[in-house]
Design a protein around this motif. Structure first.
Motif, PDB file in Angstrom:
ATOM      1  N   ARG A 196       6.080  -2.001  -1.840  1.00 54.39           N
ATOM      2  CA  ARG A 196       7.080  -2.928  -2.378  1.00 54.39           C
ATOM      3  C   ARG A 196       6.351  -4.170  -2.846  1.00 54.39           C
ATOM      4  O   ARG A 196       5.572  -4.781  -2.103  1.00 54.39           O
ATOM      5  CB  ARG A 196       8.110  -3.304  -1.316  1.00 54.39           C
ATOM      6  CG  ARG A 196       9.108  -4.349  -1.849  1.00 54.39           C
ATOM      7  CD  ARG A 196      10.189  -4.688  -0.847  1.00 54.39           C
ATOM      8  NE  ARG A 196      11.110  -3.560  -0.745  1.00 54.39           N
ATOM      9  CZ  ARG A 196      11.493  -3.017   0.400  1.00 54.39           C
ATOM     10  NH1 ARG A 196      11.055  -3.469   1.543  1.00 54.39           N
ATOM     11  NH2 ARG A 196      12.318  -1.997   0.395  1.00 54.39           N
ATOM     12  N   VAL A 207       9.572  -1.030  -6.083  1.00 48.67           N
ATOM     13  CA  VAL A 207       8.686  -0.155  -5.310  1.00 48.67           C
ATOM     14  C   VAL A 207       7.850   0.716  -6.239  1.00 48.67           C
ATOM     15  O   VAL A 207       8.375   1.347  -7.166  1.00 48.67           O
ATOM     16  CB  VAL A 207       9.509   0.731  -4.345  1.00 48.67           C
ATOM     17  CG1 VAL A 207       8.611   1.719  -3.610  1.00 48.67           C
ATOM     18  CG2 VAL A 207      10.258  -0.148  -3.341  1.00 48.67           C
ATOM     19  N   LEU A 265       5.356   0.351   2.449  1.00 54.47           N
ATOM     20  CA  LEU A 265       6.546   0.940   3.076  1.00 54.47           C
ATOM     21  C   LEU A 265       6.210   2.235   3.797  1.00 54.47           C
ATOM     22  O   LEU A 265       6.765   2.531   4.848  1.00 54.47           O
ATOM     23  CB  LEU A 265       7.621   1.203   2.019  1.00 54.47           C
ATOM     24  CG  LEU A 265       8.114  -0.021   1.258  1.00 54.47           C
ATOM     25  CD1 LEU A 265       9.090   0.400   0.169  1.00 54.47           C
ATOM     26  CD2 LEU A 265       8.758  -1.021   2.214  1.00 54.47           C
TER      27      LEU A 265
END
Length: 80
Positions: free
Chosen positions: A77, A37, A63
């Motif tokens: 991500r 991430v 996200l």
């Protein structure tokens, strides 16, 4: 600045003007392993549109995205 989601890498694109936040985001994602991430902080208003559009057209997953105190925050991500 609240960075509420866990992340593997932080990209501070504050103060950069379009198209630099998007270009630096692309480069940072390229360096990550799949499923890691990236947390991006940007101040250029165009990044709100550009980064979200780029993620929509890619294998990556957005996200979360927030606007806090004139700063744009993204948690992305990396896809495969």
């Amino acid at each position: 600045m609240s960075n509420s989601l866990p992340h593997d890498q932080f990209l501070d694109a504050s103060g950069l003007e379009c198209p630099m936040p998007l270009l630096k985001t692309k480069m940072a994602l390229k360096a990550l392993a799949p499923a890691q991430v990236l947390y991006v902080l940007a101040t250029d208003a165009g990044s709100w549109r550009d980064i979200r559009k780029y993620v929509d057209l890619s294998s990556h997953e957005l996200l979360d995205a927030k606007v806090v105190d004139d700063a744009y925050q993204f948690w992305i991500r990396k896809g495969v």
